[in-house]
Design an enzyme around this catalytic site. Structure first.
Site, PDB file in Angstrom:
ATOM      1  N   HIS A   6      13.224 -31.799  -0.312  1.00  0.00           N
ATOM      2  CA  HIS A   6      12.752 -30.586  -0.986  1.00  0.00           C
ATOM      3  C   HIS A   6      11.761 -29.806  -0.122  1.00  0.00           C
ATOM      4  CE1 HIS A   6      11.107 -28.840  -5.079  1.00  0.00           C
ATOM      5  NE2 HIS A   6      11.419 -27.883  -4.230  1.00  0.00           N
ATOM      6  N   HIS A   8      11.065 -25.706   1.395  1.00  0.00           N
ATOM      7  CA  HIS A   8      11.441 -24.290   1.350  1.00  0.00           C
ATOM      8  C   HIS A   8      10.825 -23.577   2.550  1.00  0.00           C
ATOM      9  CE1 HIS A   8      12.852 -24.736  -2.783  1.00  0.00           C
ATOM     10  NE2 HIS A   8      11.677 -25.170  -3.170  1.00  0.00           N
ATOM     11  N   ARG A  71      12.646 -19.867   0.322  1.00  0.00           N
ATOM     12  CA  ARG A  71      11.466 -19.984  -0.541  1.00  0.00           C
ATOM     13  C   ARG A  71      11.852 -19.750  -2.006  1.00  0.00           C
ATOM     14  NH1 ARG A  71       5.726 -17.033   0.823  1.00  0.00           N
ATOM     15  NH2 ARG A  71       4.523 -18.067  -0.818  1.00  0.00           N
ATOM     16  N   SER A  73      10.091 -19.252  -4.824  1.00  0.00           N
ATOM     17  CA  SER A  73       9.466 -18.181  -5.599  1.00  0.00           C
ATOM     18  C   SER A  73       9.946 -16.802  -5.134  1.00  0.00           C
ATOM     19  CB  SER A  73       7.939 -18.262  -5.495  1.00  0.00           C
ATOM     20  OG  SER A  73       7.514 -18.039  -4.165  1.00  0.00           O
ATOM     21  N   HIS A 178      16.385 -25.428  -9.730  1.00  0.00           N
ATOM     22  CA  HIS A 178      15.073 -24.898  -9.337  1.00  0.00           C
ATOM     23  C   HIS A 178      14.966 -23.441  -9.745  1.00  0.00           C
ATOM     24  CE1 HIS A 178      11.373 -24.408  -7.190  1.00  0.00           C
ATOM     25  NE2 HIS A 178      11.493 -25.515  -6.486  1.00  0.00           N
ATOM     26  N   TYR A 194       7.963 -23.816 -13.404  1.00  0.00           N
ATOM     27  CA  TYR A 194       8.719 -24.825 -12.647  1.00  0.00           C
ATOM     28  C   TYR A 194       8.865 -26.114 -13.452  1.00  0.00           C
ATOM     29  CZ  TYR A 194       8.553 -22.329  -8.089  1.00  0.00           C
ATOM     30  OH  TYR A 194       8.723 -21.445  -7.049  1.00  0.00           O
ATOM     31  N   HIS A 223      10.120 -31.644  -8.698  1.00  0.00           N
ATOM     32  CA  HIS A 223       8.775 -31.823  -9.270  1.00  0.00           C
ATOM     33  C   HIS A 223       8.754 -33.062 -10.160  1.00  0.00           C
ATOM     34  CE1 HIS A 223       9.987 -27.493  -9.019  1.00  0.00           C
ATOM     35  NE2 HIS A 223       9.132 -27.600  -8.010  1.00  0.00           N
ATOM     36  N   GLU A 284       7.915 -30.904  -1.008  1.00  0.00           N
ATOM     37  CA  GLU A 284       7.829 -29.448  -1.210  1.00  0.00           C
ATOM     38  C   GLU A 284       6.644 -28.842  -0.470  1.00  0.00           C
ATOM     39  OE1 GLU A 284       7.975 -27.888  -5.260  1.00  0.00           O
ATOM     40  OE2 GLU A 284       8.749 -25.982  -4.551  1.00  0.00           O
ATOM     41  N   ARG A 290      -1.494 -26.426  -1.743  1.00  0.00           N
ATOM     42  CA  ARG A 290      -1.653 -26.564  -0.299  1.00  0.00           C
ATOM     43  C   ARG A 290      -2.973 -27.184   0.097  1.00  0.00           C
ATOM     44  NH1 ARG A 290       1.446 -21.188   2.063  1.00  0.00           N
ATOM     45  NH2 ARG A 290       3.183 -21.353   0.599  1.00  0.00           N
TER      46      ARG A 290
END
Lengths: 342, 342
Positions: A6, A8, A71, A73, A178, A194, A223, A284, A290
Site C-alpha cells: 500500500h 501512493h 495518490r 486523495s 480505497h 477512509y 487501513h 501507506e 507523517r
C-alpha cells in the site's frame, strides 16, 4: 523480501498538481482546459521525487518493494465527468508506470480507475486493460464511493460493479478498496472517510453473497480493515444474525487486510484476531500521518517496527505477512518476481 | 454497583411499532394519521416486556442499573418532518420514563430528541427540557446524522448544534452520540452506519475546538468508539498534523467511550489504549448482536464477561468502569442515586 502492498505517489512533482488545478478550472471555463502534453515531468524529476522520499524511507525501514498507485486523495473521482476522470487517471497511472520502470526493483504499479459518480463502472475497463497489459499493473484501487462522501453508488455487491470484477478475475488481479477525498464536510478524509469506507465495504460483502458469484475475486481492505478487526465479535455475530456462514468461510477466502495501523496495540489486535493468511504488510507512507510518535520516537507509519516487535507474528508467519501473502494475493506480482528469479 | 450506560427499549410491546407504522402511513395519507391517544400500552405490558428481557438478562449477568433510552434504530429521524419526529419522540420518551417508574432501582431514562433533517436543532429543546425536568432523564441521545446515512447536517462542531449544547451544559447532562437506521443502501445500520458515525463524530471533535467553547460538555461515543481506539495512533498523529494538543488534553476531558465491543480482544485493546477514566461499562443489550458466540458459549453482548476476564481493568479501575465513571459523567444520575442513599 518485504513487500509493502500500500503505497501512493504522494510526492509527485508539483507540476502534476498544477496541471490538475488547471484541469479543474477548465471544467467551468473550457478555454482554460489544459492539453495533456502541456504536462512535462522529466525522468530526473520523477527519480528525485522518489529517491528523496519513498525510496529513502524504504531503505531506512528495510522494505524492498512497494505496490505503488496514484495518490488516493488526488483521485477525487467526484470532480468533473468521466472524461475529466479518464484523462486524469491516464496521467497518474502513466507516472506510476514510469516510476516502476525507473526503479524496477522497488516499485510495481497498481492502477487508479477513471470512475465518475453515476457513470457505469464498465467505462473503466479500457484504462484497466491498458494498465495491466501495457504497464504491468498487478492490482487496482477500486473506489466504492466515487461521489466523495455522499455514497450515491450502489454497494459493492451490486451487479453494476460486475464488469470490473469479471476483468479482475480474468487478469487475476485484486482490488484495494480505497476511497478518495471527502467533499462531505462531515467526513475528514483520512480520519473518518477512509476508515468508514473500509468498514462499509467489509459489511457490504458480509451482507451479500458476492463471492459466490466470484469465488476467486480478491479485495484488500486497507487501513487495517477500518473498524472491522476491533469489532470482529460484532461482525461474527452479525453474520450469524444474517444466517451467513462463519466469516472465515464467507469472506476470508476473498478479503485481506493491510497493516496500516499506526500503533503497536492496534497491530497486536489485528494480528491476534485476523488469520495470518489474511494480513498483508503495508505502511501507506508517505501518507496521512507523517509525523513522529512522541511516545516511541519513531514515525507513526513505520509499521514494520510494530511487526518486528510483535510476539504474535513470529517465525514463518512473519514471512507470510511480509511476502508470501502478497505473492498469493497479487499473482501477477509473483509471476513478475519469479521471472526475475526472485 | 454495575451501571450499564447504554440500553435501548428494543423490546417495547408490538403496539408501539404498529402505531409508528400508522404514523408513517399518515405522512402520505393524512386521513390515516393515528391519534396519540390511540396508542394504549398498559403498565402490565411494560412490566412484562422488561421483566422477560432486559431485567432478566441484567439479573443473569449481574448488572444493576441501565441508562435506558428509546430504541436507536426506531428513532428514524429521517422519516417525516419535525412534527412527526416530535410526536414520536414524545411517545418513546414517555415509555422509557414509565419503565423507569415501574423499575426505579434498575432503569434511569435518557431521552431521544425530535430531530429532523434540515430543521434547526434548537427545536428539540422543549422535549429535552420536559425529559429532564419532568421525567428525570440523566442524558440524551444526539443523532449527528438525522438524514439516516446521507450526512446532510453540518459537523457536531458547527454552531447550529450550540443551543443543544447550552442546554446540556445548563443541566449538566451528557449526550451519547448515536445515529439511527440507515436509509442509505451503502450502509448496513448496525454493521457500518453506527460504527462509522462513532468514528466520524470523534474526528469532527478532533478537527474542531468545540470543547474550548464548552469546557464541561460531555459526549459518550458508543460501540467502543467505532474505529477510534483501534486507530489511536492514527488519531494521535492526525491531531499532531492538525496542530492540536495531545488527545488527552484536547478531547479526553469531554469524550468517553462505552464498552459495547463484543469480543475479548476488542475490550482488551480498548482498555489498553484509552485511559480508564474515559471508559464506561455498557452492553447495548438486547441490541444488534443477540446471538451466542460459538467460540465462547456466551452471548456476544454479555460485555461484563470481558471486563471480568480482563487483566488490564483490575482493582479500583474496575469500579471506575462499572460505576464511578458513569456517576461522574452523568451527574444527575449520581444525584438521584445519592438521594436514595446509594
Amino acid at each position: 523480501m518485504i513487500i509493502d502492498c500500500h503505497g501512493h505517489y504522494t510526492t509527485a512533482p508539483k507540476a502534476l498538481e498544477e496541471w490538475r488545478n488547471r484541469q479543474i478550472a477548465g471544467i467551468s471555463d473550457p478555454g482554460a482546459k489544459p492539453r495533456v502534453d502541456s504536462l512535462v515531468i522529466t525522468d530526473d524529476e520523477l527519480r528525485e521525487s522518489i529517491e528523496k522520499n519513498q525510496l529513502r524511507l524504504m531503505m531506512e525501514r528495510g522494505s524492498d518493494l512497494t505496490i505503488f498507485s496514484p495518490r488516493a486523495s488526488f483521485m477525487a473521482h467526484h470532480i468533473g465527468d468521466f472524461q475529466v476522470s479518464s484523462t486524469w487517471a491516464a496521467i497518474c497511472n502513466e507516472l506510476c508506470f514510469r516510476v516502476s520502470q525507473l526503479f524496477p526493483e522497488h516499485f510495481v504499479p497498481a492502477a487508479m480507475l477513471p470512475q465518475s459518480p453515476g457513470v457505469d463502472p464498465a467505462t473503466c475497463i479500457p484504462e484497466l486493460v491498458k494498465c495491466v497489459e501495457q504497464y504491468g499493473n498487478v492490482g487496482i484501487n477500486l473506489n466504492p464511493d466515487p461521489s466523495g462522501g455522499h455514497w450515491s453508488s450502489p454497494p459493492l455487491t451490486d451487479r453494476q460493479w460486475y464488469p470490473i470484477y469479471e476483468k479482475m478475475v480474468e487478469y487475476d488481479i485484486p482490488a484495494m478498496v480505497h476511497v478518495s477525498t471527502s467533499c462531505n464536510a462531515c467526513f475528514h478524509t483520512t480520519g473518518a472517510h477512509y476508515l468508514n469506507a473500509d468498514t462499509t465495504a467489509f459489511m457490504q460483502c458480509l451482507s451479500g453473497d458476492l463471492f459466490k458469484d466470484f469465488p476467486t475475486l480478491k479485495f484488500i481492505i486497507p487501513h487495517g480493515g477500518g473498524a472491522v478487526p476491533y469489532h470482529w465479535g460484532r461482525f461474527r455475530g452479525l453474520a450469524q444474525e444474517l444466517k451467513k456462514p462463519l466469516l472465515k468461510d464467507h469472506l476470508l477466502h476473498n478479503i485481506f487486510f493491510d497493516t496500516c495501523v499506526y500503533h503497536q496495540p492496534g497491530i497486536d489486535l489485528l494480528t491476534k484476531v485476523i488469520p495470518v493468511d489474511n494480513i498483508l504488510f503495508a505502511s501507506e507512507m508517505i501518507g496521512a500521518v507523517r509525523g513522529i510518535d512522541p511516545e516511541t520516537g519513531h514515525y507513526y507509519d513505520d509499521t514494520r517496527r510494530y511487526i518486528e516487535a510483535s510476539s504474535i507474528v513470529v517465525g514463518d508467519d512473519r514471512h507470510k505477512v511480509y511476502e508470501a501473502n502478497a505473492r498469493r494475493v497479487y499473482p501477477r506480482l509473483d509471476a513478475a518476481l519469479k521471472a526475475k528469479g526472485k
